[in-house]
Design an enzyme around this catalytic site. Structure first.
Site, PDB file in Angstrom:
ATOM      1  N   GLY A  77      -7.963 -49.601 -26.935  1.00  0.00           N
ATOM      2  CA  GLY A  77      -7.581 -51.039 -26.588  1.00  0.00           C
ATOM      3  C   GLY A  77      -7.669 -52.175 -27.567  1.00  0.00           C
ATOM      4  N   GLY A 121      -8.305 -56.485 -28.012  1.00  0.00           N
ATOM      5  CA  GLY A 121      -8.597 -58.017 -27.741  1.00  0.00           C
ATOM      6  C   GLY A 121      -8.455 -58.918 -28.820  1.00  0.00           C
ATOM      7  N   GLY A 122      -8.996 -60.206 -28.369  1.00  0.00           N
ATOM      8  CA  GLY A 122      -8.953 -60.998 -29.189  1.00  0.00           C
ATOM      9  C   GLY A 122      -9.737 -60.787 -30.515  1.00  0.00           C
ATOM     10  N   GLY A 161     -11.156 -57.944 -31.623  1.00  0.00           N
ATOM     11  CA  GLY A 161     -11.224 -56.431 -32.299  1.00  0.00           C
ATOM     12  C   GLY A 161     -10.408 -55.492 -31.285  1.00  0.00           C
ATOM     13  N   VAL A 177     -10.621 -51.362 -30.079  1.00  0.00           N
ATOM     14  CA  VAL A 177     -11.580 -50.227 -29.279  1.00  0.00           C
ATOM     15  C   VAL A 177     -11.153 -48.824 -29.782  1.00  0.00           C
ATOM     16  CG1 VAL A 177     -13.041 -49.459 -27.596  1.00  0.00           C
ATOM     17  CG2 VAL A 177     -12.633 -51.939 -27.777  1.00  0.00           C
ATOM     18  N   LYS A 185     -15.930 -50.546 -31.292  1.00  0.00           N
ATOM     19  CA  LYS A 185     -15.285 -51.965 -31.138  1.00  0.00           C
ATOM     20  C   LYS A 185     -15.528 -52.243 -32.680  1.00  0.00           C
ATOM     21  CE  LYS A 185     -15.219 -56.412 -29.315  1.00  0.00           C
ATOM     22  NZ  LYS A 185     -15.998 -57.505 -28.375  1.00  0.00           N
ATOM     23  N   ASP A 197     -16.961 -64.719 -20.237  1.00  0.00           N
ATOM     24  CA  ASP A 197     -15.572 -63.974 -20.230  1.00  0.00           C
ATOM     25  C   ASP A 197     -15.340 -62.689 -19.182  1.00  0.00           C
ATOM     26  OD1 ASP A 197     -12.943 -63.634 -21.086  1.00  0.00           O
ATOM     27  OD2 ASP A 197     -13.507 -62.775 -22.842  1.00  0.00           O
TER      28      ASP A 197
END
Length: 186
Positions: free
Chosen positions: A19, A21-22, A24, A26, A40, A141
Site C-alpha cells: 500500500g 499513502g501520502g 509513506g 507499507v 510503514k 483521517d
C-alpha cells in the site's frame, strides 16, 4: 530487528509493497521468527519539509503507545535513522476496507451483519479515543483506506499521523487535516 526488516523487504523493494499513502508506503515483511509484520516506511522529503514529516512520525508513535484497544492496529515498534524512518505494526491479512469495497466480488461477501460489525468496531475505537483516552485523541483521517481488516473481518483503525491530542482545559482549534474528499464539510 532493523536488519531483519531490511532483509525481509529486500531494502523496501516494491515487490513487498502492499500500500501507498501520502506519508509513506507499507510493506509486508516475514521475519525469521515466522511472524509477519506491516512496515510503514515514511517517504523521504525532497522539498525540505522534514519538520512536518517528523511531526507526523512522532505523532503516530505517541498516539499508538497510549492506546490499548482491540479495534486499533497493534503497534510493535519503530526505527528512526538517517536513512529510514518506519513504524512496525501487526500485519492484518485482509488489508484495507477500501481494497475490499473496490472489488465487486469481495464487497459482495460483506453481508449486512458483517457491515454492522465493521461500523460498531470503528465506532468503538473512536468512542474510546474521544472519551477514554487522556488527553482525548481525534483521528482526523477516518477513511476506508485507514480501516484494516483481520481474517474474521474485525476492523482496526490505523494511520494516526494527523491525529490531534486535545487539551481538555482549553478550546481546541486546528488546521485542515485528513484525506481530501473525506474531510467533513464546514
Amino acid at each position: 530487528m532493523y536488519g531483519e526488516i531490511m532483509k525481509a523487504t529486500n531494502v523496501f523493494d516494491d515487490v513487498y509493497c502492499v500500500g501507498k499513502g501520502g506519508q509513506g508506503s507499507v510493506y509486508k515483511a516475514k521475519l525469521p521468527s515466522g511472524s509477519t509484520v506491516a512496515v510503514k516506511k515514511f517517504h523521504q522529503t525532497l522539498d525540505g519539509d522534514e519538520a512536518s514529516q517528523n511531526k507526523e512520525f512522532l505523532n503516530e508513535i505517541r498516539a499508538l503507545t497510549q492506546i490499548r484497544l482491540r479495534n486499533i492496529v497493534r503497534f510493535l515498534g519503530f526505527c528512526s535513522s538517517s536513512r529510514h524512518s518506519f513504524l512496525v505494526y501487526e500485519y492484518l491479512e485482509e488489508g484495507s476496507l477500501a481494497a475490499i469495497l473496490s472489488n465487486e466480488h469481495e464487497a459482495e461477501k460483506l453481508d449486512w451483519s458483517t457491515r454492522v460489525r465493521l461500523v460498531k468496531g470503528v465506532v468503538n475505537a473512536l468512542c474510546y479515543m474521544h472519551h477514554d483516552c487522556s488527553p482525548p485523541i481525534v483521528h482526523r483521517d477516518i477513511t476506508s483506506s485507514n480501516i484494516l481488516l483481520h481474517c474474521d473481518c474485525e476492523p482496526y483503525v490505523s494511520d494516526f499521523g494527523t491525529a490531534k491530542f486535545l487539551n481538555p482545559d482549553s478550546s481546541n482549534w486546528t488546521s485542515l487535516a485528513g484525506t481530501y474528499g473525506y474531510v467533513a464539510p464546514g
